[in-house]
Scaffold this active site. Structure first.
Site, short mmCIF file in Angstrom:
data_model
loop_
_atom_site.label_atom_id
_atom_site.label_comp_id
_atom_site.label_asym_id
_atom_site.label_seq_id
_atom_site.Cartn_x
_atom_site.Cartn_y
_atom_site.Cartn_z
N HIS A 82 -5.14 -3.19 -15.24
CA HIS A 82 -4.88 -3.97 -14.03
C HIS A 82 -5.00 -3.11 -12.78
CE1 HIS A 82 -2.86 -7.66 -15.77
NE2 HIS A 82 -3.53 -8.13 -14.75
N GLU A 126 -10.43 -5.21 -16.55
CA GLU A 126 -9.88 -6.13 -17.54
C GLU A 126 -10.42 -7.54 -17.33
OE1 GLU A 126 -6.93 -8.43 -16.60
OE2 GLU A 126 -7.86 -7.96 -14.68
N GLN A 175 2.08 -13.82 -5.07
CA GLN A 175 1.37 -12.55 -4.96
C GLN A 175 0.06 -12.70 -4.19
OE1 GLN A 175 -0.82 -10.90 -8.27
NE2 GLN A 175 0.84 -9.44 -8.61
N LEU A 180 4.70 -2.31 -10.87
CA LEU A 180 4.77 -2.11 -9.43
C LEU A 180 3.52 -1.39 -8.91
CD1 LEU A 180 6.47 -2.47 -6.90
CD2 LEU A 180 7.50 -0.23 -7.31
#
Lengths: 345, 533
Positions: free
Chosen positions: A309, A13, A103, A285
């Site tokens: 992703h 992506e 993250q 998740l």
């Protein structure tokens, strides 16, 4: 100096995810990387402010050398140093997501032997990033199963596009890792809805509650109203779905001009979909478990969908692993029926 | 490179109250700092002091959406925000007092806030490069869904805006003093000359003779006389310019007076000639001293009778032209040597003006530098200026004896164009000046001719003071004395010579008797000052 690993940022992506995954791996494995073609083909290609914020945060955490980290830059080189625990403060402007910064650096800070205290300022509830609630409700308990631990406290919610959120978190050194095994979902034990309201009338909560009750067959005591401090008005509805071995959190953000009922219906739809899929790991998740599993003690999990992703994450990780001498692992996907098993070994 | 926004605080658009709802409304100033792909390092916020409270709130909110942006307040008098003159003046004052660093910072001038008058003023100041950088325009989001909206960048340097720019330039040039090209010259003699020439240009149709060294601006002046006569003196034809040094042989005749087909080899068609072309207009004959004797006779006849015979024709043609002649030579000397017709000189030597060389009017150097800079700026649509140190460095050199200004204003023009071209971001810095001085020094280096000239001078000096006295002097002293003699010979009295010779030391003396110092100096070598004839 080590050879610099070249990563094609336009893979999959081709967005910010590849940048964040690469940065985390570069920090944790101490591999110098150059990411090219960053956000190639987008109307505004190259690094945006939120990406720069991630790069700067990563740089600070491991005293990295960074080349070409500029707005609009399509190629950036990141040469990591040693990760050092400590106190950090990251501010991201234009309601850029603080959770994406979290993250990027979280796993790196768990690799040290000391506790880190990190303060984040900026957006906490953004349309294209997991919210703070998601981190607490889902990501936190799930990675704890793998030995990663953090605590967090929200002071102000930061809604897009104003931002202005503030939260603090304490990141602990990684404990002895466990092998992840989430191949089937056990029975659902609990469903709970949280309606976050900032500077809006109480009737928004009532309207959303009514929809949730009707659509998901919830009782009053399964729906909580939370009033969050914020510099502007904001609304977010999230549902925690807890099964015997996994937790999922689905959410929807309110927006100006968007009816409260619609927000509630959207999140109810996501809830039903997760329940129907009958897999332990949901879409969001799944891509966030890849790195904890990889940097921990391997394992496998099953999910219902391979998002772009997730695919990008797996490809990027494999590319880095291939070049790295210490790790002889790979990630692979096994498909059975409509389910996908992600295996790390 | 840092990114700096200069913008006016929007007392309406930026003012969405103190409440939390303000975050849902589009506020242009805040929205600039909310863009994902722009990071503003500094925001120069222009505001009236009555709006300080609003400005503080805006600065606070900018800190939220863009923690690294520094907001500076600049208090500007916007007491009458719809008055063009006062708003333009206030903004120009800001622009002039602000230190721009175009090498290190990118500027965006935000034109979405402020009154329309203020927006127009910002545009004009940007267009004229008083406010460097690009224009920035913000626009609200559709239906206010996300308060950051959109932005556009407008670069006035792009050629598509040239049309607007050239129109502005034309307006700007009107009303300037024509003959001086709008240069505020200080040299009294020159100013007096020009004042008279202006009157003559308008009232008289008689020939004008302009004398002066090459590059002193003869051709420029002729053009301006033409423009002036055209505007005020009823001249209808065109300006025809010719340098007589380029006219030779048959060609000279034919160029000026035209020819019939077949009048000489190569004359394959009829030719009208420049005199006919200048019918009803003005003929500028530069270096008229170079014109051949035959042509001179023809020209005289044509001036006096307004008619002449083209080459190979037996019918006279008429042309009613006015004439300006230019020369860098003393035509009386040419008359003496028989190279120039006395009667022609008498005819054109009615209004004679001498254009001094640049060296002779150094006080006009500075206005001419400004003029050249402005000319370059308006031609290139980009304001170019010196920084203070660079300017004083250049002036110091330009006024020094080392600067010969051999090519006069032509040299100055070329020098300024070179520096302006090499300047970065419209600023000529010391480095550019240093390089330019080196270029000029190289250009003016004495060539072999001057070396020969020196030898002749020394021989000359030997005769003047006698062989034995000459031999006793050091070479260095001989050279010095040569200069003294040279200056004395070209000065009309001892005081004038003294001013040139003691140009530095006399400045520090309370009273300086220049002529006495010259007298003493000459006496050392048994010389006396001889009055120039």
């Amino acid at each position: 100096m080590d050879k610099i690993l070249l990563i094609d940022g336009s893979l999959g992506e081709g967005g910010g995810q590849i940048l964040r995954t690469s940065l985390t791996l570069a920090m944790c494995l101490k591999i110098p990387i150059t990411i090219n073609n960053i956000r190639a083909g987008r109307p505004k290609p190259g690094l945006m402010r939120q990406h720069l914020a991630c790069i700067y945060a990563a740089k600070e955490v491991c005293s990295a050398k960074v080349v070409n980290a500029e707005l609009g830059s399509q190629s950036v080189t990141f040469i990591p140093g040693d990760i050092t625990a400590g106190k950090f403060h990251f501010s991201v402007g234009s309601a850029g997501s603080t959770t994406l910064i979290f993250q990027t650096i979280f796993l790196a800070l768990t690799q040290t032997n000391e506790i880190s205290d990190v303060t984040f300022e900026g957006g906490t509830h953004n349309p294209f990033a997991p919210s703070y609630d998601y981190l607490i409700e889902c990501f936190k308990p799930m990675v704890e199963k793998l030995g990663y631990k953090f605590d967090a406290h929200l002071e102000n919610a930061g809604y897009y596009p104003a931002g202005g959120g503030l939260w603090r978190c304490r990141i602990y050194p990684k404990e002895s890792s466990k092998v992840l095994s989430l191949t089937t979902r056990e029975k659902i034990k609990k469903i709970h809805a949280t309606v976050n309201i900032s500077n809006l009338k109480h009737n928004i909560f009532e309207r959303e509650k009514n929809v949730l009750k009707e659509q998901l067959d919830l009782r009053d005591n399964q729906i909580t109203e939370k009033n969050l401090n914020s510099i502007r008005a904001g609304n977010a509805v999230g549902i925690t779905i807890e099964s015997g071995n996994a937790i999922e959190y689905v959410e929807s953000l309110g927006a100006k001009g968007l009816a409260a009922e619609k927000v509630a219906r959207e999140v109810a739809g996501k809830t039903r979909e997760y329940i129907k899929n009958n897999t332990p790991v949901g879409e969001y998740l799944s891509d966030q478990l890849i790195l904890p599993m990889l940097l921990g003690n391997d394992g496998e999990f099953v999910t219902s969908n391979i998002s772009s992703h997730l695919k990008t994450n797996i490809d990027t990780a494999n590319k880095v692993l291939k070049e790295n001498k210490i790790y002889s692992k790979t990630l692979r996907i096994e498909q059975t029926n409509a389910k996908y098993k992600i295996i790390c070994e | 490179m840092k990114t700096v926004v200069i913008g006016i605080l929007g007392t309406v658009l930026d003012n969405r109250g103190q409440g939390k709802k303000r975050w849902e409304r589009w506020r242009p100033t805040v929205s600039i700092c909310q863009q994902e792909d722009v990071l503003i390092d500094r925001f120069e916020l222009l505001l009236d002091k009555n709006s300080t409270r609003l400005a503080e709130l805006i600065a606070k909110d900018i800190a939220v959406v863009s923690p690294s942006t520094k907001v500076n307040f600049h208090f500007i008098d916007f007491s009458n925000p719809w008055d063009f003159e006062s708003v333009y003046g206030s903004l120009l004052d800001f622009a002039r007092s602000y230190t721009f660093k175009p090498q290190r910072e990118n500027y965006f001038v935000h034109i979405t806030t402020g009154t329309h008058v203020a927006q127009i003023c910002l545009y004009l100041l940007n267009e004229a490069h008083y406010l460097p950088g690009k224009l920035l325009q913000t626009s609200p989001p559709p239906r206010d869904r996300s308060a950051e909206g959109k932005y556009q960048i407008i670069d006035l340097d792009l050629s598509k805006y040239d049309q607007i720019a050239s129109r502005f330039k034309k307006e700007h040039q009107e009303g300037t003093d024509y003959l001086k090209g709008g240069i505020e010259t200080r040299n009294k003699q020159f100013n007096a000359t020009i004042a008279q020439l202006e009157k003559v240009s308008i009232k008289s149709k008689e020939p004008i003779l302009i004398m002066g060294p090459t590059g002193a601006g003869k051709s420029q002046l002729a053009k301006r006389v033409y423009e002036l006569r055209k505007q005020r003196g009823g001249l209808t034809g065109e300006l025809v310019e010719v340098n007589c040094a380029t006219l030779r042989g048959d060609n000279a005749m034919s160029t000026l007076f035209g020819h019939k087909k077949g009048s000489y080899t190569g004359a394959t068609t009829d030719r009208l000639g420049l005199l006919k072309q200048a019918d009803g207009g003005l003929l500028f004959l530069d270096e008229i001293g170079e014109l051949g004797l035959d042509e001179q006779a023809m020209l005289l006849h044509a001036i006096e009778t307004k008619s002449y015979m083209p080459l190979g024709s037996d019918k006279p043609i008429t042309s009613n032209f006015q004439i300006i002649a230019g020369t860098n030579k003393d035509l009386t000397l040419h008359v003496e040597s028989g190279e120039f017709r006395e009667d022609l000189l008498a005819r054109i030597d009615l209004w004679t003006y001498y254009l001094p060389s640049l060296k002779e009017r150094l006080e006009d150097l500075e206005p001419n530098i400004d003029y050249e800079l402005e000319r370059y700026s308006s031609k290139e649509n980009s304001l170019v200026s010196f920084n203070t140190n660079a300017r004083s460095k250049y002036l110091q050199f330009a006024r020094s004896p080392q600067a010969s200004w051999r090519g006069n204003f032509r040299d100055l023009n070329a020098s300024i164009i070179r520096m302006a071209t090499l300047s970065s971001g419209g600023r000529i810095n010391e480095q550019v000046v240093t390089e330019e001085i080196a270029r000029l020094q190289k250009k003016w280096q004495p060539n072999s001719n001057t070396v020969n000239h020196q030898k002749t001078q020394l021989e000359d000096l030997k005769q003047l003071i006698g062989d034995s006295a000459f031999e006793e002097l050091d070479y260095f002293e001989q050279a010095k004395l040569c200069i003294v003699v040279d200056v004395c010979r070209s000065s009309s009295n001892m005081a004038e010579a003294g001013r040139i010779l003691f140009n530095k030391s006399r400045e520090t003396k309370a009273s300086s008797n220049d002529s006495h110092r010259v007298k003493q100096l000459l006496a050392k070598y048994d010389l006396t000052f001889v009055q120039k004839k």
